[in-house]
Write a protein that holds these residues in place. Structure first.
Motif, PDB file in Angstrom:
ATOM      1  N   TYR A 211       0.809  -1.223   0.000  1.00  0.00           N
ATOM      2  CA  TYR A 211       0.000   0.000   0.000  1.00  0.00           C
ATOM      3  C   TYR A 211       0.846   1.278   0.000  1.00  0.00           C
ATOM      4  CZ  TYR A 211      -3.901  -3.122   0.661  1.00  0.00           C
ATOM      5  OH  TYR A 211      -4.824  -4.120   0.474  1.00  0.00           O
ATOM      6  N   ASN A 212       1.969   1.224  -0.735  1.00  0.00           N
ATOM      7  CA  ASN A 212       2.784   2.416  -0.914  1.00  0.00           C
ATOM      8  C   ASN A 212       2.531   3.086  -2.268  1.00  0.00           C
ATOM      9  OD1 ASN A 212       4.345   2.857   1.481  1.00  0.00           O
ATOM     10  ND2 ASN A 212       5.358   0.913   1.042  1.00  0.00           N
ATOM     11  N   MET A 213       1.479   2.671  -2.955  1.00  0.00           N
ATOM     12  CA  MET A 213       1.053   3.337  -4.183  1.00  0.00           C
ATOM     13  C   MET A 213       0.319   4.636  -3.824  1.00  0.00           C
ATOM     14  SD  MET A 213       1.542   1.323  -7.004  1.00  0.00           S
ATOM     15  CE  MET A 213       0.151   1.684  -8.075  1.00  0.00           C
ATOM     16  N   VAL A 214       0.417   5.639  -4.694  1.00  0.00           N
ATOM     17  CA  VAL A 214      -0.300   6.901  -4.500  1.00  0.00           C
ATOM     18  C   VAL A 214      -1.244   7.104  -5.676  1.00  0.00           C
ATOM     19  CG1 VAL A 214      -0.083   9.413  -4.314  1.00  0.00           C
ATOM     20  CG2 VAL A 214       1.584   7.926  -3.193  1.00  0.00           C
ATOM     21  N   THR A 215      -2.505   7.451  -5.372  1.00  0.00           N
ATOM     22  CA  THR A 215      -3.518   7.652  -6.406  1.00  0.00           C
ATOM     23  C   THR A 215      -3.922   9.125  -6.440  1.00  0.00           C
ATOM     24  OG1 THR A 215      -4.352   5.433  -5.959  1.00  0.00           O
ATOM     25  CG2 THR A 215      -5.765   6.882  -7.257  1.00  0.00           C
ATOM     26  N   LEU A 216      -3.702   9.782  -7.577  1.00  0.00           N
ATOM     27  CA  LEU A 216      -3.995  11.206  -7.708  1.00  0.00           C
ATOM     28  C   LEU A 216      -4.853  11.464  -8.943  1.00  0.00           C
ATOM     29  CD1 LEU A 216      -0.415  12.676  -7.102  1.00  0.00           C
ATOM     30  CD2 LEU A 216      -2.276  12.620  -5.453  1.00  0.00           C
ATOM     31  N   HIS A 217      -5.632  12.533  -8.890  1.00  0.00           N
ATOM     32  CA  HIS A 217      -6.372  12.969 -10.075  1.00  0.00           C
ATOM     33  C   HIS A 217      -5.369  13.448 -11.120  1.00  0.00           C
ATOM     34  CE1 HIS A 217      -9.097  15.238 -12.658  1.00  0.00           C
ATOM     35  NE2 HIS A 217     -10.101  14.574 -12.085  1.00  0.00           N
ATOM     36  N   ARG A 218      -5.668  13.185 -12.403  1.00  0.00           N
ATOM     37  CA  ARG A 218      -4.742  13.527 -13.490  1.00  0.00           C
ATOM     38  C   ARG A 218      -4.390  15.018 -13.495  1.00  0.00           C
ATOM     39  NH1 ARG A 218      -3.840  10.800 -18.275  1.00  0.00           N
ATOM     40  NH2 ARG A 218      -5.675   9.497 -17.887  1.00  0.00           N
ATOM     41  N   ASN A 219      -5.373  15.908 -13.299  1.00  0.00           N
ATOM     42  CA  ASN A 219      -5.110  17.353 -13.319  1.00  0.00           C
ATOM     43  C   ASN A 219      -4.197  17.764 -12.168  1.00  0.00           C
ATOM     44  OD1 ASN A 219      -6.825  17.335 -15.451  1.00  0.00           O
ATOM     45  ND2 ASN A 219      -8.469  18.474 -14.473  1.00  0.00           N
ATOM     46  N   LEU A 231      -4.139  24.199  -7.065  1.00  0.00           N
ATOM     47  CA  LEU A 231      -4.963  25.244  -6.438  1.00  0.00           C
ATOM     48  C   LEU A 231      -6.156  24.680  -5.679  1.00  0.00           C
ATOM     49  CD1 LEU A 231      -4.911  27.877  -9.284  1.00  0.00           C
ATOM     50  CD2 LEU A 231      -3.531  27.807  -7.216  1.00  0.00           C
ATOM     51  N   GLY A 232      -6.517  23.438  -5.924  1.00  0.00           N
ATOM     52  CA  GLY A 232      -7.661  22.847  -5.235  1.00  0.00           C
ATOM     53  C   GLY A 232      -7.528  21.346  -5.237  1.00  0.00           C
ATOM     54  N   GLU A 233      -8.486  20.673  -4.673  1.00  0.00           N
ATOM     55  CA  GLU A 233      -8.488  19.212  -4.632  1.00  0.00           C
ATOM     56  C   GLU A 233      -9.759  18.729  -5.302  1.00  0.00           C
ATOM     57  OE1 GLU A 233      -8.033  15.885  -4.907  1.00  0.00           O
ATOM     58  OE2 GLU A 233      -6.352  16.428  -3.610  1.00  0.00           O
ATOM     59  N   ILE A 234      -9.609  18.272  -6.563  1.00  0.00           N
ATOM     60  CA  ILE A 234     -10.771  17.869  -7.355  1.00  0.00           C
ATOM     61  C   ILE A 234     -11.528  16.742  -6.675  1.00  0.00           C
ATOM     62  CG2 ILE A 234     -11.470  16.898  -9.588  1.00  0.00           C
ATOM     63  CD1 ILE A 234      -8.950  18.338 -10.742  1.00  0.00           C
ATOM     64  N   VAL A 265      -1.393   9.493  -0.050  1.00  0.00           N
ATOM     65  CA  VAL A 265      -0.500  10.647  -0.001  1.00  0.00           C
ATOM     66  C   VAL A 265       0.081  10.771   1.405  1.00  0.00           C
ATOM     67  CG1 VAL A 265      -0.426  13.177  -0.104  1.00  0.00           C
ATOM     68  CG2 VAL A 265      -1.638  11.878  -1.864  1.00  0.00           C
ATOM     69  N   ALA A 266      -0.724  10.405   2.404  1.00  0.00           N
ATOM     70  CA  ALA A 266      -0.276  10.400   3.803  1.00  0.00           C
ATOM     71  C   ALA A 266      -0.515   9.017   4.397  1.00  0.00           C
ATOM     72  CB  ALA A 266      -1.042  11.446   4.606  1.00  0.00           C
ATOM     73  N   ASP A 267       0.321   8.661   5.369  1.00  0.00           N
ATOM     74  CA  ASP A 267       0.117   7.383   6.066  1.00  0.00           C
ATOM     75  C   ASP A 267      -1.097   7.459   6.978  1.00  0.00           C
ATOM     76  OD1 ASP A 267       2.381   6.377   4.854  1.00  0.00           O
ATOM     77  OD2 ASP A 267       3.704   7.008   6.468  1.00  0.00           O
ATOM     78  N   ARG A 268      -1.201   8.592   7.674  1.00  0.00           N
ATOM     79  CA  ARG A 268      -2.303   8.757   8.618  1.00  0.00           C
ATOM     80  C   ARG A 268      -2.554  10.242   8.832  1.00  0.00           C
ATOM     81  NH1 ARG A 268      -0.095   6.940  12.784  1.00  0.00           N
ATOM     82  NH2 ARG A 268      -0.307   8.435  14.473  1.00  0.00           N
ATOM     83  N   VAL A 269      -3.825  10.606   8.995  1.00  0.00           N
ATOM     84  CA  VAL A 269      -4.187  11.999   9.277  1.00  0.00           C
ATOM     85  C   VAL A 269      -5.055  12.017  10.525  1.00  0.00           C
ATOM     86  CG1 VAL A 269      -5.375  14.065   8.451  1.00  0.00           C
ATOM     87  CG2 VAL A 269      -4.108  12.635   6.830  1.00  0.00           C
ATOM     88  N   GLU A 270      -4.639  12.789  11.516  1.00  0.00           N
ATOM     89  CA  GLU A 270      -5.427  12.934  12.742  1.00  0.00           C
ATOM     90  C   GLU A 270      -5.980  14.351  12.815  1.00  0.00           C
ATOM     91  OE1 GLU A 270      -3.079  11.866  16.113  1.00  0.00           O
ATOM     92  OE2 GLU A 270      -2.901   9.749  15.524  1.00  0.00           O
ATOM     93  N   ILE A 271      -7.199  14.462  13.325  1.00  0.00           N
ATOM     94  CA  ILE A 271      -7.844  15.769  13.468  1.00  0.00           C
ATOM     95  C   ILE A 271      -8.003  16.075  14.952  1.00  0.00           C
ATOM     96  CG2 ILE A 271      -9.928  17.106  12.987  1.00  0.00           C
ATOM     97  CD1 ILE A 271     -10.325  15.286  10.536  1.00  0.00           C
ATOM     98  N   ASP A 272      -7.457  17.202  15.374  1.00  0.00           N
ATOM     99  CA  ASP A 272      -7.565  17.644  16.760  1.00  0.00           C
ATOM    100  C   ASP A 272      -8.311  18.974  16.778  1.00  0.00           C
ATOM    101  OD1 ASP A 272      -7.272  18.200  19.440  1.00  0.00           O
ATOM    102  OD2 ASP A 272      -5.165  18.786  19.295  1.00  0.00           O
TER     103      ASP A 272
END
Length: 480
Positions: A211-219, A231-234, A265-272
């Motif tokens: 799971y070290n693949m990264v999936t991104l929108h073409r633009n 400029l944004g995240e489609i 893109v990130a391994d883990r994201v935490e929201i505080d």
């Protein structure tokens, strides 16, 4: 050969046959033939299940969170039964009794023919009652859409029973509720089946790479290749089904978590609360800095200013509503001002001169500058009736702006590019004292104006900067 026989049926048998009779428009003989045909095809005793319990249990588990195709649903439960909740309940009780499922099913409703509130109560084996709840809920939602749409309000699970509450709504909410409660995997399975070779390859690559693949929108990827900050995240806008600036902050943070984790893109994201902690495995400092800027610009597009700090494998984004409030007040005032560009410039200069009250926040200053630059161009555009921007109109706009704030500048065409030179900047220089932060913010205001006019078509090559010890600023504007 047709054989005619006279038979006697009690009331209970006749009621059980009613769905078949209705299916054949009152033709009793046709209904009897279907019943006999079904019994003959099963090859099993009347009250036996068509398949073994182990196989049935496995099949029900595999179809969990997948909706039944409409055609199959119509064959299983006649749509005409929607006209009578009582007959629907009787038919289903008979149907699952015929299969030997040992299920108790009760329907409670406010109107027998056109209900706006329905309560389903089912008791029995856990896996079976969940499947029955799914197909019955799907049946009620599907067949209510053209009359009084019913949406699933809640599903309550107990150890040996399940309750489903439906109430009046609209078509869109009805469809969404069905997917939310019973069809979570439906779209996924349909996508995989529609292109199995593609998804098999994608899954294999993720598994083989741990799971070290990264999936991104073409633009998005194209912007990265062009060495631009996206400029944004489609993907986020697609998930939210609305523009980034309209997404509430709380929802935005959870969407960032979902997209950045699932895209890897990130391994883990935490929201505080309103802050974000992003964990990653990147080693290149420039890559980490770019990721940090992408996140700050993304949240700025959402209307919020954030500071970003990084350690070895962590990026911490801290919400700065204090700065945001100041900026938003300025922008709001600019939008409501009747004096247009002149008043904006006065406020811009006043704010820059007084902004030593704000702590050291370089990334927030980047956002601040770009936001003010866009506002300046918007008002200039309105005041001068500009329909579309080109290098000539952009040059004229900044010549006008610079003359009013006493910035000495020159413009020169180099082929298809425009060379912009600032020989003296009274904004950043007061007496003999040069203010790096004010220079940085003014420069970002120029970038914000450029981006407003040309979007991602604009490239900016910096040749010299006053803040780097040169005696002038020199940049080349390239429009692609």
């Amino acid at each position: 050969m047709i054989v005619t026989k006279h038979i006697s049926l009690d009331k209970d048998c006749v009621e059980k046959m009613e769905p078949y009779v209705e299916r054949h428009s009152g033709n009793f003989s046709a209904a009897m033939r279907e019943i006999i045909d079904r019994a003959g095809k099963s090859g099993l005793p009347y009250n036996s299940s068509a398949i073994g319990n182990s196989l049935l249990k496995w099949m029900l588990m595999e179809t969990d969170d997948i909706l039944v195709p409409d055609g199959v649903l119509d064959e299983l439960i006649n749509p005409i039964l929607m006209n009578s909740m009582k007959k629907l309940e009787e038919y289903l009780s008979y149907k699952f009794g015929e299969l030997g499922w040992n299920i108790d099913l009760v329907l409670k409703y406010d109107n027998e023919k056109l209900p706006s509130d329905v309560l389903i109560e089912i008791k029995g084996d856990t896996q079976r009652i969940k499947f029955v709840a799914c197909i019955l809920s799907q049946y009620l939602v599907k067949n209510s859409l053209e009359r009084t749409p019913l949406k699933i309000r809640c599903v309550i699970n107990f150890s040996d029973s399940i309750k489903v509450e439906l109430s009046r709504s609209n078509k869109d909410e009805a469809h969404r509720s069905l997917v939310t409660f019973f069809g979570g995997m439906d779209e996924v399975i349909r996508a995989i089946k529609s292109n199995p070779d593609f998804w098999k390859a994608i899954i294999n690559r993720h598994v083989l790479s741990n799971y070290n693949m990264v999936t991104l929108h073409r633009n998005y990827f194209e912007d990265l290749l062009a060495n631009k900050i996206p400029l944004g995240e489609i993907t986020i806008e697609t998930l939210a089904k609305k523009p980034i600036q309209e997404i509430p902050l709380k929802e935005m943070l959870f969407l960032i978590k979902e997209v950045y984790e699932t895209s890897r893109v990130a391994d883990r994201v935490e929201i505080d609360k309103e802050n974000i902690i992003l964990f990653h495995n990147y080693r290149n400092k420039e890559a980490i800095e770019k990721l940090k800027k992408i996140l700050v610009m993304l949240l700025e597009a959402n209307g919020h200013l954030y500071d970003a700090k990084s350690t070895a494998n962590i990026i911490v984004l801290t919400h700065r509503p204090d700065v945001g409030i100041k900026i938003n007040e300025i922008v709001d005032n600019l939008k409501t001002s009747n004096s247009k560009v002149d008043q904006e410039l006065i406020m811009f200069l006043t704010f820059l001169k007084g902004f030593k009250d704000i702590p050291d926040i370089p990334l927030s200053l980047t956002v601040l500058g770009r936001k003010i630059g866009r506002s300046l161009m918007q008002e200039y555009e309105r005041e001068n009736g500009i329909k579309s921007w080109n290098l000539e109109t952009f040059k004229h706009a900044f010549e006008t702006i610079n003359s009013r704030i006493h910035v000495e500048s020159e413009w020169k065409l180099e082929g298809n590019n425009l060379l912009y030179t600032v020989r003296k900047c009274n904004i950043a220089t007061e007496g003999n004292k040069f203010d790096t932060y004010i220079c940085h913010t003014a420069r970002e205001a120029f970038k914000g104006a450029l981006n407003y006019a040309f979007g991602n078509r604009a490239g900016l090559e910096i040749r010299k900067l006053l803040s780097h010890g040169d005696n002038l600023c020199e940049v080349v504007i390239q429009i692609h």
